[in-house]
Enzyme design. Structure first.
Site, short mmCIF file in Angstrom:
data_model
loop_
_atom_site.label_atom_id
_atom_site.label_comp_id
_atom_site.label_asym_id
_atom_site.label_seq_id
_atom_site.Cartn_x
_atom_site.Cartn_y
_atom_site.Cartn_z
N ASP A 144 -5.97 0.88 -0.04
CA ASP A 144 -6.05 0.93 1.42
C ASP A 144 -7.42 0.39 1.82
OD1 ASP A 144 -7.86 2.86 0.84
OD2 ASP A 144 -7.08 4.32 2.29
N LYS B 232 0.84 -1.21 0.00
CA LYS B 232 0.00 0.00 0.00
C LYS B 232 0.87 1.26 0.00
CE LYS B 232 -1.53 2.12 3.53
NZ LYS B 232 -2.11 2.59 4.79
#
Ligand code: SF4
Length: 230
Positions: A152, A133
């Protein structure tokens, strides 16, 4: 990686175009603000992203500003003690653990990459505390990558509610999104869906009755919705 034309293409395009227009007046995620404010400095984007996990945007912004005022580069942060970093970044969530990662990552950047942030996913994920991420967000914001999707918890949740993917975790969502979303949207997915997730499609009580993309949304797993805006 070129995606074959798929069943969601027109719906995805409509959703992305509508969100793109609607978010212009909304509060942007903290990392976007830091990215713009810091002239896309890769180190500061990387560290701010590490600080942002499970932390309110305004807290991330304030903590990052304090830290970078004192130590704007990897070399400068690596020279601070963990205690000093803790004090500068408090009260971000898990500030003690994050202080350890921030120092370790800064040291690794100095030792392995000459103090600069590397520009490949494989190198980025070797840094302490840096997962896909964070690495993808740094690639998009700092290096202008057009081949990365940053997933996310907001992107994961909304992609599943919309019915674009059926996945259990953000990593599976990232891989599924590469298959179902046209590449022109990849770098925008995070900005658009995080902003939408913070303002409309919230984790609890999403505002479905006031949502401009509701006609393209399957509302998978949505049981209770929030109040409409007056
Ligand atoms: S209709 Fe509801 S579940 Fe779907 S994107 Fe909008 S707020 Fe989220």
């Amino acid at each position: 990686m070129k995606k074959e034309p798929g069943v969601f293409d027109s719906s995805v395009a409509r959703v992305m175009q509508i969100i793109g227009r609607k978010i212009s007046g909304m509060e942007l995620p903290a990392i976007e603000k830091i990215s713009e404010g810091q002239q896309k400095d890769p180190f500061q984007i990387l560290i701010a992203t590490l600080l942002s996990a499970r932390t309110k945007d305004e807290t991330t912004l304030a903590a990052s500003t304090r830290l970078f005022k004192k130590a704007p580069t990897a070399l400068a942060v690596a020279a601070l003690t963990v205690k000093q970093i803790e004090k500068l970044i408090y009260p971000v969530g898990f500030y003690r653990n994050k202080a350890v990662f921030v120092k370790a990552t800064s040291k690794a950047l100095v030792a392995k990459f000459g103090g600069l942030v590397p520009s490949t996913l494989d190198q980025l994920v070797t840094l302490p505390g840096v997962g896909r991420k964070t690495a993808n967000l740094v690639l998009i914001l700092a290096f202008g990558s057009e081949t990365s999707i940053c997933v996310d918890i907001h992107v994961h949740r909304i992609s599943n509610r919309l019915g674009w993917v059926q996945t259990r975790d953000p990593e599976a969502t990232e891989q599924a999104l590469y298959r179902v979303i046209d590449a022109r949207w990849w770098p925008l997915v995070n900005l658009y869906l995080v902003t939408w997730g913070q303002n409309v499609c919230r984790p609890v009580y999403p505002r479905c009755g006031d949502c401009a993309i509701s006609s393209d949304c399957r509302r998978v797993g949505v049981e209770r919705v929030g109040r409409f805006r007056a």
